[in-house]
Structures are given as C-alpha cells and as structure tokens.
Design an enzyme around this catalytic site. Structure first.
Site, short mmCIF file in Angstrom:
data_model
loop_
_atom_site.label_atom_id
_atom_site.label_comp_id
_atom_site.label_asym_id
_atom_site.label_seq_id
_atom_site.Cartn_x
_atom_site.Cartn_y
_atom_site.Cartn_z
N GLY A 236 39.45 56.03 30.64
CA GLY A 236 38.98 54.95 29.79
C GLY A 236 39.86 54.57 28.63
N GLU A 277 41.10 61.57 33.83
CA GLU A 277 41.07 60.75 35.06
C GLU A 277 41.39 59.28 34.75
OE1 GLU A 277 37.96 61.97 38.12
OE2 GLU A 277 37.16 60.14 37.22
N PRO A 278 42.61 58.99 34.33
CA PRO A 278 42.96 57.60 33.98
C PRO A 278 43.23 56.74 35.20
CG PRO A 278 44.87 59.00 33.73
CD PRO A 278 43.73 59.91 34.10
N GLY A 279 43.01 55.47 35.06
CA GLY A 279 43.35 54.50 36.10
C GLY A 279 44.07 53.32 35.48
N ARG A 280 43.29 52.51 34.75
CA ARG A 280 43.85 51.32 34.12
C ARG A 280 45.04 51.64 33.22
NH1 ARG A 280 40.73 46.89 33.01
NH2 ARG A 280 38.87 48.23 33.04
N TYR A 320 34.73 39.66 32.77
CA TYR A 320 34.78 40.40 31.51
C TYR A 320 35.28 39.58 30.33
CZ TYR A 320 34.77 44.09 35.05
OH TYR A 320 34.48 44.88 36.14
N CYS A 345 37.18 26.15 43.95
CA CYS A 345 36.17 25.12 43.69
C CYS A 345 35.15 25.64 42.68
CB CYS A 345 35.49 24.73 45.00
SG CYS A 345 36.58 23.80 46.09
N GLU A 346 35.67 25.96 41.51
CA GLU A 346 34.91 26.43 40.35
C GLU A 346 35.63 25.91 39.11
OE1 GLU A 346 32.33 28.72 40.19
OE2 GLU A 346 32.21 29.31 42.31
N TYR A 374 42.97 46.54 38.55
CA TYR A 374 41.75 45.79 38.85
C TYR A 374 42.00 44.33 39.16
CZ TYR A 374 39.49 50.02 37.29
OH TYR A 374 39.12 51.33 37.16
#
Length: 386
Positions: A236, A277-280, A320, A345-346, A374
């Site tokens: 995190g 446990e890092p990811g980002r 987010y 188409c948004e 991500y």
C-alpha cells in the site's frame, strides 16, 4: 536511474515505439523495476533477521515482469487461479506463490493444492471450512485479519476498515475462533496477514494495523499455544502519481513501520518472518503509456484532444478520479490547457487541464507517466477495442 525517479521515455524513443508497435502502447522499463525491488530488499534486510518480499501480481501480471520479480528474489502473490496460472507460465515455482482473494472458488483452491503453492491466505471462515473438509493439513496457511482500521485514502482502495469485505474480523472474536478451528483440525497455520489499503503516504496509517496484528499474534501464542512463524504487513505504499506529489521514500517508510513491530516482537521473543507485499509501488513508476492524438476540437476557450485509447486501457480516472502527468513529444513550450478524452462511446475524460503546446494536433504522440500498475491488469475490451 535513481530509485525514486519516475521512468520517462526520451521523445524520440516514444515516437519510434509508437510507430513500430502502434498505440495505445504500454512500455515498462526493466531497470526501474529492478531498482524498485532492490530498494525494498535492501531496506528489509536492515530491519529484521528474517524478511520476505512478495510482489502483488494483480498490479501487473505481465509474464516478463513476473520473471524479473522472481529473479530479484520476490515471492508472487496471486489473487486467484488466473494469476497462479500466469506465474506458472512464467516458470515460477508454485512454492514461491501465495494464493490470495476474498472470494476464492473451489477451482482456485483446488488448483493451489494441486500445484503445491507456498501459502494460502485464508480470507473467510467458509474458505477455512472448505480446506478442513478437503483435509488440507500440509499447505501453510495464514489468516487474513481485518483489524477495523481505516485509512485516509480513496474509499475504493481502503481495505482494513470495519465494513471491508476483506479478512476475518478481529474485533468481534471471529479471528480467534478461526485460530481455534485451525488448531482443532490440525491445519498448518503459520501466521497472519493484513492489508489496510493503497496509496498510503504516512507509515502511521499502517502502524495501527500492524500493532493490532502483532498483539493478536502474541495473544494467540499465549492463549492458543500457536507457533507464529509468519506475519505479513501487506503493501500500500503510495507512488508519485504526479510530479507535484512528494516522493515516498521506501526505506524511511519501512523503518517507521517495522521498528515498533520489531521492538514488540523482540520483547516477546518472537522471531517470525516479517513480510511485506507491494504491487503498485514496485511497478507503477516503471511504466508509461503512449497514445496518438486522433482529433482536436476548440469549443470557444475549451480545447479538447481525443486519443486512440481510453477507459479500456486506463480505467483509473473513471474508477478513482486519478490524474496523470502527460508529456508531449513536441519540444514547444507547454502553455495551453487541454482536456484529453478517450475514444470510447462515453464522456471518458482521461486527463483534464493538461498543459501542452498550443499547436498540439492530430498525429501527435503523447506519453502518460506512472501507468505501470493497474492499467494493463484492469484493461477491458470495451467497444471491442484491441
């Protein structure tokens, strides 16, 4: 490259890669990725005799990336059978993989047992009962604990508060009952896991959760005679999403988090492995995304650019409200504000109020920084985009 520096392609390289491979195009820098992992490893080695670094592959499960992480000594955290199979395709031994997930299916669990994963992180009592019924007494398991601790991050990435879907609640006694159930059934319970959320900038936000985890572990040693061998403090740590954001120094952050934990464990004579446990924070700043501008529209003072990607390759602005730095390949001064939209188409506004050269136009190549995490892992085929 300094470990705290965000990766950015030189303009000529960005243009060449976009022409060669087409856009949208994800680009990852291996040197930056390895630097990030080594920064974590070096910090951990200074803080405690037995540590473990596990890469959260949900952040980016590209096979080559998984191989680099494993080569640098990381275990691989897999949130389901798909990520376990990806690790297997990357030739990573299952014994170096952990199975996570808050709603694991029998398929997920059966595959983990069949492959012989290094650990299953149990997220619910239903999952625990399934393992008991299967007689899974040899696979190491850790209980994910919900400590009931909130964080000052986006509500969608806050995972340790009382109403979170993640983990077994600590405050109502269910976590201790789960420990008792493991003991009665003869399961190989080795320890506990927490994760409070993502994009955390202050170690103090994690200290409450870590303290709750350690105190619970000590209580289980004393009351349930549990041999606690493993404590995972989760991940995190925030990334430098924008250039204006202050960098988070991984070494300083881990020192602030680990020192009180280590002191308490030493006080009780507990020499469990401490894991993170890092990811980002490992991969986000190692990646960029390239786009081509497809159209420009000037509506009064409002200037709009449309690129050949969007929600399908970067859902973070929609999910987010996350913003990104956009870098032009033109050398002109960035003195004009543009709103950059995607091709779906948004009304998919990707990057509002982006300063670019006044003569930006169709055909330009744009580089978006800090997209290594991500983006590809959450990509979709909305509008049947490639």
């Amino acid at each position: 490259m300094h470990p705290e520096t965000r990766f950015r392609l030189p303009a000529a390289d960005a243009i060449s890669l976009a022409r060669t491979f087409g856009t949208p195009l994800y680009v990852l820098d291996e040197a930056t990725l390895r630097d990030r992992i080594r920064t974590y490893q070096a910090a951990l080695n200074e803080l405690w005799p037995a540590t473990s670094l596990t890469y959260a592959s949900k952040a980016n499960g590209t096979l080559a990336l998984l191989q680099v992480a494993a080569h640098e000594g990381c275990g691989i955290d897999c949130a389901g059978a798909g990520e376990l199979l990806a690790a297997s395709r990357a030739a990573i031994p299952p014994s170096r993989c952990h199975l996570h997930g808050n709603a694991k299916s029998p398929v997920d669990l059966e595959l983990a047992l069949e492959l012989g994963v290094g650990m299953i992180v149990v997220d619910s009592t239903d999952e625990l009962e399934w393992l008991i019924q299967k007689g899974a007494r040899t696979v190491p398991i850790a209980l994910r604990i919900n400590p009931g601790v909130g964080t000052s991050t986006h509500q969608k990435i806050s995972t340790g508060h009382l109403k979170s879907k993640f983990g077994i609640p600590l405050l109502d006694g269910r976590a201790e009952k789960a420990v008792q159930r493991c003991q009665e059934a003869g399961l190989n319970l080795v320890g506990f896991h927490i994760h409070l959320g993502s994009q955390l900038r202050e170690a103090e936000q994690l200290e409450l959760g870590a303290s709750a985890l350690v105190e619970f572990a000590i209580e289980m040693m004393q009351r349930q005679s549990l041999d606690v061998r493993y404590l995972n403090l989760g991940g995190g740590i925030a990334v430098r999403q924008l250039q204006s954001d202050p960098p988070v120094r991984v070494g300083q952050f881990l020192k602030a988090l680990f020192r009180p934990v280590a002191a308490r464990l030493l006080q009780e004579g507990v020499m469990a492995t401490l894991a993170i446990e890092p990811g980002r924070s490992v991969v986000a700043e190692a990646g960029v995304t390239l786009y081509h501008v497809m159209a420009r529209k000037d509506i009064g003072d409002y200037k709009l650019l449309a690129v050949d990607g969007g929600m399908s390759d970067n859902p973070s602005p929609a999910l987010y409200d996350r913003n990104f730095d956009v870098v032009p390949t033109r050398e002109d001064e960035c003195d004009t504000a543009f709103s950059i939209y995607g091709a779906h188409c948004e009304s998919d506004l990707l990057f509002p109020n982006t300063m670019l050269p006044a003569d930006s136009q169709a055909g330009d190549t744009l580089q978006v920084l800090c997209t290594g995490a991500y983006n590809s892992s959450m990509a979709s085929n909305y509008n049947r985009f490639r």
